[in-house]
Design a protein around this motif. Sequence first.
Motif, PDB file in Angstrom:
ATOM      1  N   TYR A 171       0.812  -1.220   0.000  1.00  0.00           N
ATOM      2  CA  TYR A 171       0.000   0.000   0.000  1.00  0.00           C
ATOM      3  C   TYR A 171       0.845   1.271   0.000  1.00  0.00           C
ATOM      4  N   GLY A 172       2.177   1.118   0.089  1.00  0.00           N
ATOM      5  CA  GLY A 172       3.050   2.296   0.087  1.00  0.00           C
ATOM      6  C   GLY A 172       2.904   3.156   1.328  1.00  0.00           C
ATOM      7  N   LEU A 173       3.051   2.531   2.497  1.00  0.00           N
ATOM      8  CA  LEU A 173       2.818   3.247   3.756  1.00  0.00           C
ATOM      9  C   LEU A 173       4.110   3.491   4.535  1.00  0.00           C
ATOM     10  N   GLU A 174       4.107   4.581   5.299  1.00  0.00           N
ATOM     11  CA  GLU A 174       5.137   4.781   6.324  1.00  0.00           C
ATOM     12  C   GLU A 174       4.877   3.819   7.477  1.00  0.00           C
ATOM     13  N   ALA A 175       5.841   3.748   8.400  1.00  0.00           N
ATOM     14  CA  ALA A 175       5.636   2.925   9.600  1.00  0.00           C
ATOM     15  C   ALA A 175       4.416   3.455  10.351  1.00  0.00           C
ATOM     16  N   PRO A 176       3.474   2.574  10.705  1.00  0.00           N
ATOM     17  CA  PRO A 176       2.250   3.034  11.363  1.00  0.00           C
ATOM     18  C   PRO A 176       2.413   3.227  12.874  1.00  0.00           C
ATOM     19  N   ILE A 177       1.436   3.907  13.435  1.00  0.00           N
ATOM     20  CA  ILE A 177       1.269   3.959  14.886  1.00  0.00           C
ATOM     21  C   ILE A 177       0.224   2.905  15.235  1.00  0.00           C
TER      22      ILE A 177
END
Length: 200
Positions: free
Chosen positions: A92-98
């Motif tokens: 999904y092309g995401l940064e590291a989540p919280i």
Amino acid sequence: ELSFIHRYEPATDPTRPPLLLLHGTGGDENDLLGLGRMISPGSTLLSPRGKILENGMPRFFRRLAEGVFDEEDVRFRANELADFVAEARKAYGLEAPIAVGFSNGANIAAAMLMLRPEILAGAALLRAMVPLTQAPAVDLAGKRVLMISGALDPIIPADNSQRLAASLSASGADVQHEILPAGHNLSQTDLQLLVRWFGE
Ligand code: MLT
């Protein structure tokens, strides 16, 4: 095909961090979507369903009794979930989540922070307890952690949540631990604290 059944909602506000929503025992991937939209409007939501079934109730790892964990399974499942998050970030092309976890979901999030710290940017742990008796040495510098505990929680002794907060702080996380006059269930005050913490 990603390795967990999950819900995914793309961001409508790209300045907001992605959230990894982790439900409690008996919940599923739909449970915390409403909470996620409320506490961080516009964030990407990634919400997997725990793979363990306890009398038909989904969870993220096995336990021997309430509050007594199968720690070998905690380790295995925390790594498995971390691998899923890594796959989902790529897909999904995401940064590291919280992570935003409730109860069993908070406990697996705490275990992931300790075992695979690179996977999460931070965590909001609602009604969390110590997931591993031997906390691995880990560097959590730069990670924000909000813990919200209930002083009247029948499942989690107060000293247990305090030990978790102390251990995350000792590893370098920026921990805010709030103890509410509440039980195991979430209250309106939990929501207010979450909204404030996400706004900071
Ligand atoms: C757990 O099993 O993670 C804790 O007992 C919390 C719960 O899910 O009830």
